[in-house]
Design a protein around this motif. Structure first.
Motif, PDB file in Angstrom:
ATOM      1  N   HIS A   1      -1.850  51.365  45.218  1.00 40.14           N
ATOM      2  CA  HIS A   1      -2.860  52.089  45.236  1.00 40.14           C
ATOM      3  C   HIS A   1      -2.890  53.495  44.768  1.00 40.14           C
ATOM      4  N   ASN A   2      -2.010  53.836  43.861  1.00 39.45           N
ATOM      5  CA  ASN A   2      -2.053  55.142  43.017  1.00 39.45           C
ATOM      6  C   ASN A   2      -1.505  54.895  41.858  1.00 39.45           C
ATOM      7  N   ASP A   3      -1.292  55.886  41.211  1.00 44.69           N
ATOM      8  CA  ASP A   3      -1.029  55.763  39.689  1.00 44.69           C
ATOM      9  C   ASP A   3       0.381  55.098  39.478  1.00 44.69           C
ATOM     10  N   GLU A   4       1.272  55.817  40.232  1.00 48.09           N
ATOM     11  CA  GLU A   4       2.920  55.349  40.236  1.00 48.09           C
ATOM     12  C   GLU A   4       2.728  53.921  40.720  1.00 48.09           C
ATOM     13  N   GLY A   5       2.330  53.569  41.708  1.00 39.13           N
ATOM     14  CA  GLY A   5       2.327  52.354  42.119  1.00 39.13           C
ATOM     15  C   GLY A   5       1.824  51.268  41.076  1.00 39.13           C
TER      16      GLY A   5
ATOM     17  N   ALA B   1      -9.468  46.420  43.914  1.00 43.12           N
ATOM     18  CA  ALA B   1     -10.255  47.039  44.709  1.00 43.12           C
ATOM     19  C   ALA B   1      -9.517  48.514  45.174  1.00 43.12           C
ATOM     20  N   ALA B   2     -10.296  49.654  45.402  1.00 46.87           N
ATOM     21  CA  ALA B   2      -9.869  50.806  45.708  1.00 46.87           C
ATOM     22  C   ALA B   2     -10.662  51.849  46.418  1.00 46.87           C
ATOM     23  N   LEU B   3      -9.996  52.822  47.040  1.00 46.38           N
ATOM     24  CA  LEU B   3     -10.877  53.962  47.572  1.00 46.38           C
ATOM     25  C   LEU B   3     -11.318  54.824  46.473  1.00 46.38           C
ATOM     26  N   LYS B   4     -12.541  55.432  46.718  1.00 41.70           N
ATOM     27  CA  LYS B   4     -13.525  55.962  45.613  1.00 41.70           C
ATOM     28  C   LYS B   4     -12.599  57.828  45.662  1.00 41.70           C
ATOM     29  N   ASP B   5     -11.958  58.126  46.690  1.00 43.50           N
ATOM     30  CA  ASP B   5     -11.343  59.195  46.404  1.00 43.50           C
ATOM     31  C   ASP B   5      -9.877  59.252  45.889  1.00 43.50           C
TER      32      ASP B   5
ATOM     33  N   PRO C   1     -15.314  52.624  54.694  1.00 43.04           N
ATOM     34  CA  PRO C   1     -16.103  53.890  54.483  1.00 43.04           C
ATOM     35  C   PRO C   1     -15.816  54.373  53.189  1.00 43.04           C
ATOM     36  N   ARG C   2     -14.602  54.437  52.667  1.00 40.97           N
ATOM     37  CA  ARG C   2     -14.112  55.053  51.660  1.00 40.97           C
ATOM     38  C   ARG C   2     -14.130  54.279  50.299  1.00 40.97           C
ATOM     39  N   ALA C   3     -14.421  52.989  50.496  1.00 41.37           N
ATOM     40  CA  ALA C   3     -14.193  51.988  49.439  1.00 41.37           C
ATOM     41  C   ALA C   3     -15.120  52.294  48.051  1.00 41.37           C
ATOM     42  N   ALA C   4     -14.549  52.170  46.745  1.00 37.99           N
ATOM     43  CA  ALA C   4     -15.431  52.605  45.628  1.00 37.99           C
ATOM     44  C   ALA C   4     -16.101  51.078  45.643  1.00 37.99           C
TER      45      ALA C   4
END
Length: 442
Positions: free
Chosen positions: A318-322, A344-348, A373-376
């Motif tokens: 869920h992030n660049d390192e992962g 799928a990811a969070l937009k923030d 709520p924060r899903a892209a």
């Protein structure tokens, strides 16, 4: 007062309206009202950007193999909310959740009437964990995973036997800082006076920040590739094998059931931390319990093979390192297969670099959205991709069912991204597995 499990969860999740409020004063106020249960615990505190959950799992598994009862506090959950507070890997019951909410609810209401304001969702759950392990169900050792950052995280009121910092990455930059060093300072906030710290951080600036904080707190520090090291690594069909060199002696041909070279780093942290505590006579672990624990360790949603025929993998990158670790593992293990990624990811989140990396390894990449709520939006993710074989889908459930059913022997389906999405996917596939081609592993 709540009377049902649903009411309890509704009240807890209703605290999300308060957002994230870093700081320890609300936690300290609640703990004072509860008789300071956090002071009754023998604990290990685990922070970092990626690898926290896996490291908790290795620690727990080795301690269990050593005969200890082990409590864990982790986040987020994968299949059931109750997982966040567990004993020996078993989530607490619905009834216990109701009981804990009825303890914390009046304290939250009381705080709302003060200048501190009401506790957030995470603070409520953390308070529940402290009360549970301190008063309701005492265990030998509790492993607390940091929620966000470290210095101002609500778990940071404990005085642990040891602190573990897995790695540092550029995640949650809007809260923790825009540089590796700023984020490292927040992560290093879990280091306590005269309390040992173990870290696998490799970024030079970040590591120096952690070393400086350890020095200020008179805390001994053991660093991967300086004080202990991984040698003779090789990937196994269903895991990893490596040897570990440290001042505690060499351990050869250790085997993991969890997949990914990076898991050897998390495992090494766990082993060395426990060996240190053993040397200090705070616990007792043996070479055999280390081997047994590492081999048995399992953490859902971390390069988890849901099915082998067809090959379906779930990974919460869920992030660049992962994503970097995921891409490395896929490139190493499945270079001869056609790789289809569903993301799928969070937009923030900072998504452009993540998607660029996935583009490089994916023969086909599908972007989806999910109910959060924060899903892209799927469409927004598609625009960030430069793949020639990309697709945007809104109904991920139908899509996944169809993809699993048509998957060919030479293909691998990798479902990745937000852990909140991974949680929904695993629950859905488990429910539908009996009527689909997929045979989920138990």
């Amino acid at each position: 007062m709540v009377t049902t499990y649903k009411e309890a969860l509704d009240w807890i999740h209703g605290r999300l309206r308060l957002g994230i409020k870093p700081g320890l004063k609300r936690m300290e106020a609640m703990m004072s009202e509860l008789g300071s249960p956090e002071t009754k615990l023998k604990a290990v505190h685990i922070g970092g950007t990626n690898g926290k959950g896996s490291t908790v799992t290795f620690l727990r598994s080795i301690l269990e193999a050593s005969g200890y009862s082990v409590g864990t506090f982790t986040s987020p959950y994968i299949e059931q909310f109750n997982e966040r507070i567990s004993v020996n890997g078993q989530a607490i019951s619905d009834g216990e959740i109701v009981e804990l909410v009825n303890v914390i609810h009046p304290l939250a209401h009381k705080l709302e009437e003060t200048e501190l304001g009401g506790p957030t969702e995470f603070e409520v759950i953390t308070a529940m964990a402290f009360y549970y392990f301190g008063h309701v169900h005492p265990v030998d050792i509790v492993l607390f995973e940091v929620g966000l950052g470290g210095r101002l995280d609500s778990t940071n009121i404990i005085q642990p036997m040891a602190s573990v910092i897995t790695n540092i990455g550029l995640d949650h930059t809007n809260i923790l800082g825009n540089t590796y060093e700023e984020i490292a300072f927040e992560k290093a906030g879990i280091i306590k006076e005269n309390t040992p710290v173990f870290t696998a951080v490799q970024h030079k600036g970040s590591l120096q920040v952690i070393k400086n904080q350890a020095s200020e707190k008179n805390a001994s520090i053991l660093v991967l590739n300086e004080d202990f090291s991984i040698v003779k690594y090789q990937g196994l069909t269903k895991g990893e094998q490596f040897s570990l060199k440290s001042k505690f002696g060499d351990l050869t041909d250790l085997e993991l059931g969890m997949i990914g070279k990076h898991q050897t780093e998390n495992a090494s942290l766990a082993v060395v931390a426990l060996q240190y505590l053993d040397e200090q006579k705070l616990i007792t672990v043996t070479e055999q319990s280390i081997r047994t624990g590492l081999s048995a360790a399992y953490w859902p949603g971390r390069f988890e093979v849901l099915s082998e025929q067809p090959l379906v993998i779930l990974d919460g990158a869920h992030n660049d390192e992962g994503v970097s670790k995921l891409v490395e593992t896929l490139s190493t293990r499945y270079a001869n297969r056609s790789i289809h990624i569903v993301f799928a990811a969070l937009k923030d989140k900072k998504l452009d670099k993540m998607i660029a990396q996935l583009d490089q390894v994916a023969d086909q990449i599908t972007f989806v959205s999910f109910d959060f709520p924060r899903a892209a939006a799927a469409e927004a993710l598609v625009k960030l991709s430069h793949s020639e074989h990309k697709l945007g889908v809104e109904d991920w459930r139908t899509y996944l069912s169809e993809e699993v059913a048509r998957l060919k022997e030479e293909e691998v389906l990798v479902i990745t991204g937000s852990l909140y999405f991974i949680s929904e996917v695993k629950s859905y596939l488990r429910i539908t597995s009996q009527s689909s081609k997929i045979l989920l592993k138990q």
